[in-house]
Design a protein around this motif. Structure first.
Motif, PDB file in Angstrom:
ATOM      1  N   LEU A 113      -5.791  12.566  -8.757  1.00 21.50           N
ATOM      2  CA  LEU A 113      -4.492  11.698  -8.956  1.00 21.50           C
ATOM      3  C   LEU A 113      -4.938  10.250  -9.086  1.00 21.50           C
ATOM      4  O   LEU A 113      -4.233   9.268  -8.596  1.00 21.50           O
ATOM      5  CB  LEU A 113      -3.714  12.003  -7.680  1.00 21.50           C
ATOM      6  N   SER A 114      -6.281   9.990  -8.978  1.00 23.35           N
ATOM      7  CA  SER A 114      -6.743   8.608  -8.696  1.00 23.35           C
ATOM      8  C   SER A 114      -6.298   7.704  -9.678  1.00 23.35           C
ATOM      9  O   SER A 114      -6.133   6.451  -9.356  1.00 23.35           O
ATOM     10  CB  SER A 114      -8.223   8.777  -8.923  1.00 23.35           C
ATOM     11  N   SER A 115      -5.974   8.002 -11.015  1.00 19.76           N
ATOM     12  CA  SER A 115      -5.264   6.866 -11.766  1.00 19.76           C
ATOM     13  C   SER A 115      -4.041   6.347 -11.417  1.00 19.76           C
ATOM     14  O   SER A 115      -3.815   5.590 -11.615  1.00 19.76           O
ATOM     15  CB  SER A 115      -5.109   8.023 -13.294  1.00 19.76           C
ATOM     16  N   GLU A 116      -3.297   7.439 -10.755  1.00 23.42           N
ATOM     17  CA  GLU A 116      -2.125   6.832 -10.058  1.00 23.42           C
ATOM     18  C   GLU A 116      -2.247   5.955  -8.976  1.00 23.42           C
ATOM     19  O   GLU A 116      -1.257   5.126  -8.708  1.00 23.42           O
ATOM     20  CB  GLU A 116      -1.289   8.127  -9.691  1.00 23.42           C
ATOM     21  N   PHE A 117      -3.384   6.072  -8.322  1.00 25.84           N
ATOM     22  CA  PHE A 117      -3.470   5.238  -7.177  1.00 25.84           C
ATOM     23  C   PHE A 117      -4.188   3.896  -7.447  1.00 25.84           C
ATOM     24  O   PHE A 117      -3.826   2.980  -6.776  1.00 25.84           O
ATOM     25  CB  PHE A 117      -4.632   5.787  -6.202  1.00 25.84           C
ATOM     26  N   LYS A 118      -4.793   3.916  -8.696  1.00 27.95           N
ATOM     27  CA  LYS A 118      -5.761   2.748  -8.964  1.00 27.95           C
ATOM     28  C   LYS A 118      -5.110   1.302  -9.127  1.00 27.95           C
ATOM     29  O   LYS A 118      -4.050   1.316  -9.589  1.00 27.95           O
ATOM     30  CB  LYS A 118      -6.517   2.933 -10.228  1.00 27.95           C
ATOM     31  N   ASN A 119      -5.485   0.531  -8.299  1.00 23.13           N
ATOM     32  CA  ASN A 119      -4.755  -0.791  -8.073  1.00 23.13           C
ATOM     33  C   ASN A 119      -3.437  -0.960  -8.040  1.00 23.13           C
ATOM     34  O   ASN A 119      -2.958  -2.067  -8.145  1.00 23.13           O
ATOM     35  CB  ASN A 119      -5.170  -1.483  -9.591  1.00 23.13           C
ATOM     36  N   ARG A 120      -2.934   0.109  -7.102  1.00 19.67           N
ATOM     37  CA  ARG A 120      -1.527  -0.044  -6.861  1.00 19.67           C
ATOM     38  C   ARG A 120      -1.372   0.645  -5.380  1.00 19.67           C
ATOM     39  O   ARG A 120      -0.523  -0.132  -4.668  1.00 19.67           O
ATOM     40  CB  ARG A 120      -0.697   0.886  -7.914  1.00 19.67           C
ATOM     41  N   ILE A 121      -1.891   1.546  -4.983  1.00 24.18           N
ATOM     42  CA  ILE A 121      -1.598   2.393  -3.837  1.00 24.18           C
ATOM     43  C   ILE A 121      -2.885   2.397  -2.952  1.00 24.18           C
ATOM     44  O   ILE A 121      -4.161   2.739  -3.422  1.00 24.18           O
ATOM     45  CB  ILE A 121      -1.107   3.748  -4.078  1.00 24.18           C
ATOM     46  N   THR A 122      -2.771   1.840  -1.715  1.00 22.63           N
ATOM     47  CA  THR A 122      -4.007   1.975  -0.681  1.00 22.63           C
ATOM     48  C   THR A 122      -3.972   3.225   0.155  1.00 22.63           C
ATOM     49  O   THR A 122      -2.975   3.428   0.654  1.00 22.63           O
ATOM     50  CB  THR A 122      -4.064   0.917   0.295  1.00 22.63           C
ATOM     51  N   LEU A 123      -5.186   4.014   0.001  1.00 23.29           N
ATOM     52  CA  LEU A 123      -5.267   5.074   0.779  1.00 23.29           C
ATOM     53  C   LEU A 123      -5.725   4.954   2.402  1.00 23.29           C
ATOM     54  O   LEU A 123      -6.813   4.142   2.368  1.00 23.29           O
ATOM     55  CB  LEU A 123      -5.979   6.365  -0.278  1.00 23.29           C
ATOM     56  N   HIS A 124      -5.132   5.369   3.211  1.00 23.00           N
ATOM     57  CA  HIS A 124      -5.615   5.445   4.611  1.00 23.00           C
ATOM     58  C   HIS A 124      -5.914   6.884   4.973  1.00 23.00           C
ATOM     59  O   HIS A 124      -4.832   7.806   5.060  1.00 23.00           O
ATOM     60  CB  HIS A 124      -4.689   4.938   5.515  1.00 23.00           C
ATOM     61  N   LYS A 125      -6.978   7.036   5.296  1.00 23.02           N
ATOM     62  CA  LYS A 125      -7.674   8.529   5.608  1.00 23.02           C
ATOM     63  C   LYS A 125      -7.973   8.496   7.096  1.00 23.02           C
ATOM     64  O   LYS A 125      -8.875   7.847   7.480  1.00 23.02           O
ATOM     65  CB  LYS A 125      -8.767   9.182   4.696  1.00 23.02           C
ATOM     66  N   ASN A 126      -7.166   9.643   7.904  1.00 19.41           N
ATOM     67  CA  ASN A 126      -7.465   9.586   9.061  1.00 19.41           C
ATOM     68  C   ASN A 126      -7.723  11.296   9.558  1.00 19.41           C
ATOM     69  O   ASN A 126      -7.009  11.762  10.107  1.00 19.41           O
ATOM     70  CB  ASN A 126      -6.353   9.228   9.962  1.00 19.41           C
ATOM     71  N   TYR A 127      -9.004  11.535   9.095  1.00 23.36           N
ATOM     72  CA  TYR A 127      -9.309  12.963   9.052  1.00 23.36           C
ATOM     73  C   TYR A 127     -10.115  13.227  10.468  1.00 23.36           C
ATOM     74  O   TYR A 127     -10.772  12.681  11.014  1.00 23.36           O
ATOM     75  CB  TYR A 127     -10.361  13.270   8.113  1.00 23.36           C
ATOM     76  N   GLY A 128      -9.491  14.506  10.988  1.00 21.31           N
ATOM     77  CA  GLY A 128     -10.073  14.982  12.466  1.00 21.31           C
ATOM     78  C   GLY A 128     -11.066  16.017  12.057  1.00 21.31           C
ATOM     79  O   GLY A 128     -11.146  16.391  10.807  1.00 21.31           O
ATOM     80  N   THR A 129     -11.483  16.624  12.777  1.00 22.47           N
ATOM     81  CA  THR A 129     -12.533  17.703  12.778  1.00 22.47           C
ATOM     82  C   THR A 129     -11.621  18.835  13.007  1.00 22.47           C
ATOM     83  O   THR A 129     -10.987  19.438  13.744  1.00 22.47           O
ATOM     84  CB  THR A 129     -13.475  17.652  14.138  1.00 22.47           C
ATOM     85  N   LEU A 130     -11.639  19.337  11.366  1.00 20.00           N
ATOM     86  CA  LEU A 130     -11.139  20.829  11.322  1.00 20.00           C
ATOM     87  C   LEU A 130     -11.950  22.146  11.018  1.00 20.00           C
ATOM     88  O   LEU A 130     -13.061  21.882  10.244  1.00 20.00           O
ATOM     89  CB  LEU A 130     -10.263  20.619   9.782  1.00 20.00           C
TER      90      LEU A 130
END
Length: 625
Positions: free
Chosen positions: A491-508
């Motif tokens: 989905l990177s083309s949908e995010f590019k230059n428009r949507i900022t991703l914030h990843k808060n990954y825990g230990t799974l």
């Protein structure tokens, strides 16, 4: 006679007549109910529209009368503060006062301006020419002396407005304003506007509705009704805001609006009447149309019931005879249709054959269908698997070749310094123009995305193959973060230059699941999130693990989901997107996948702020079916 009807409807004597009768009965009863209920709903809806029309007009009249009263108050203050007028009132120069006031009233909204001295005695009253020259316009007479109540009120207040009912005239709005010169009370200016028959007629011309003016005992003062209707005019004993009245063979809906004084007490009422004649006429026409439709449908039902009885029962009779002949070993014999006991004989013959053929026939048909379907799916999977396999394999080779090319480019760059300066400059300009540095950085992610895409396609092909060979489908222990990252790359083309991703990954820990199905859930939710964000926005992905479960939360800053839609968001085929932009199956499928994994999916949303989808998957290894 009734015995004949009973004999006709007896299945043992005439199955066709019985079917025809019940067919008509079950066709016409729902139709009559629908017709009656539709007429009722239409009448209710038309009355609701009339009530809306009355309420809208009431609101308009309220605004209009409030504006008139406000202008009356402001004009009274302005004229009472006029130094020239105050001197004329104090000196009681009647002729000059009338001349000055006449020039004022001709360009003003009032119907009369009157002046009283400090003792409340009338000095003069002035009418505009539009009223003075029209003998049909009647105004209530001015008192020669103001009452003590008015004078006492004006000693405490600067201004009072009184609303007074007048038989055969209507309602007058009288604005009394005290005139003070140097702090001394010198007189009163009274400005009057009359809500009379002419006001009612002008309102009727604008709206097409009847207007009545009532006193506080609900007695008619004046109206736009005909003289005959005025004679029999009445108000119901229960004084509700909107009531239904009947005047001379015509029904009306009537809304009453009170005229309130400064103490918010009603001094009279303005009644707005809308005729129900058009509604009743339309309803009558609709009933006639429905009656004609019922007659036509009855004729059609009778016609088709006759055809159905012959078309359906004759083949049943022939089938019955054929079954009996098949038991005897005969092939397609000519049969005679028996006139009675059709159903009993048919059931007896069917049961005789069913005991020996039903189980075997069902198994054969089911086996044949599943074999054909399995062959079809296996063939499609095989045809897709080869080109996808070539593509996936070639991308790996392409990745190796690109690594070699990158090494070669690096070697060239190391050798550039040994070239003459002009050639170094030209090579560097060409490198900058072609944006080689960015290409070298981005090409790895492009290759990886291509590999992920072909791998996803291979997974789909594998799912098709598993469908045709169900015993090969199995679960895997997977890293949830890898599935999320794979989905984000697609989905990177949908995010590019428009949507900022914030990843808060825990230990799974690794999760036992069907990975392609879980990835499909991520794809559906993240795709919806990107579509919900119409401009620049943010998406937050949070994961954490408990001893018994894994939680994945996907939050967006989109437009959100309306409260009435949240409860239906996982229903099959429910969508808020435009026609052609969504099937309404994505979230429904996702819900089914999570349920299959014995998990839970929840949604919280606020309109204008965004939505949060929370996925909870258990770590306990349950049997997934």
């Amino acid at each position: 006679m009734w015995q004949k009807v009973r004999d006709t409807l007896d299945p043992q004597k005439s199955l066709k007549s019985t079917l025809r009768f019940w067919f008509m009965l079950f066709a016409l009863i729902p139709l009559l109910v629908i017709v009656g209920y539709s007429a009722y709903l239409f009448n209710q809806r038309m009355n609701q529209e009339l009530v809306k029309r009355l309420n809208a007009l009431e609101e308009g009249i309220t605004i209009e009368l409030t504006d008139v009263e406000e202008k009356l108050r402001l004009g009274g203050i302005r004229h009472a503060n006029d130094y020239y007028l105050m001197n004329l009132v104090r000196s009681q120069k009647k002729a000059v006062l009338e001349s000055v006031t006449q020039s004022i009233i001709e360009n003003y909204i009032t119907d009369r301006i009157s002046f009283f001295n400090a003792k409340g005695k009338l000095i003069t009253s002035i009418l505009p020419k539009r009223i003075a020259n029209n003998p049909e316009i009647i105004l209530p007479e001015d008192p020669s002396l103001l009452s003590k109540v008015i004078l006492e009120s004006l000693s405490e207040k600067r201004q009072i407005v009184m609303k007074t009912a007048h038989p055969n005239i209507g309602f007058s709005f009288d604005c009394y304003t005290s005139m003070r010169l140097g702090g001394k009370f010198i007189g009163v200016i009274k400005e009057t506007i009359v809500v009379d028959r002419y006001y009612s007629l002008s309102t009727k011309e604008r709206t097409g509705l009847e207007i009545c003016i009532l006193n506080k005992e609900y007695q008619l003062l004046t109206s736009t009704l005909s003289p005959e209707q005025e004679k029999i005019f009445y108000t119901p004993s229960q004084h509700k805001k909107i009531v239904s009245i009947h005047l001379q063979d015509e029904s009306f809906l009537m809304l009453t609006k009170p005229f309130l004084d400064d103490d918010e007490k009603p001094q009279g009422y303005l009644a707005i009447l809308v005729s129900q004649a058009n509604t009743q006429s339309t309803l009558k026409e609709i009933k006639i149309i429905f009656a004609l439709i019922c007659i036509v449908i009855m004729i059609v039902v009778i016609f088709f019931s006759q055809i159905a009885s012959q078309t359906v029962l004759n083949p049943i009779d022939q089938l019955l005879k054929a079954i009996q002949d098949m038991e005897k070993g005969k092939n397609h014999p000519l049969v005679h249709v028996p006139p009675m006991q059709e159903i009993a004989t048919l059931i007896h013959s069917f049961n005789t054959m069913a005991s020996s053929l039903k189980t075997t026939q069902t198994q054969l048909v089911h086996s044949s269908k599943m074999t054909s379907l399995g062959q079809l799916v296996a063939g499609v999977a095989h045809e897709l698997n080869n080109p996808i396999g070539y593509t996936h394999s070639n991308i790996h080779h392409l990745k190796d070749y690109l690594e070699k090319l990158k090494n070669m480019i690096q070697t060239y760059e190391e050798m550039i310094s040994k070239l003459p300066k002009p050639q170094q400059t030209k090579i560097q300009d060409t490198k900058n123009e072609l944006n080689i540095d960015f290409i070298l950085k981005d090409i790895d992610s492009i290759i990886q995305s291509s590999l992920d895409g072909t791998q996803r396609t291979k997974d789909i092909v594998l799912s098709l193959r598993n469908f045709s060979r169900l015993d090969e489908a199995e679960m895997k222990e997977v890293d949830i973060h890898e599935g999320l990252e794979s989905t984000l790359r697609l989905l990177s083309s949908e995010f590019k230059n428009r949507i900022t991703l914030h990843k808060n990954y825990g230990t799974l820990p690794k999760l036992m699941c069907y990975p392609s199905q879980i990835n499909q859930v991520f794809m559906n939710i993240l795709s919806n999130s990107t579509q919900a964000i119409e401009g620049p926005g943010d998406i937050w992905i949070t994961t954490h693990a408990d001893p018994e479960q894994i939680t994945i939360a996907i939050q967006d800053s989109g437009k959100g989901i309306k409260p009435e839609h949240v409860e239906r968001i996982f229903d099959p085929f429910f969508t808020t997107k435009k026609v052609g932009q969504g099937t309404g199956l994505g979230l429904s499928i996702s819900y089914g996948i999570i349920q299959k994994h014995h998990g839970e999916i929840k949604v919280e949303s606020t309109v204008g702020k965004g939505s949060i989808f929370t996925i909870i998957l258990p770590l306990i290894k349950k049997v997934l079916i």
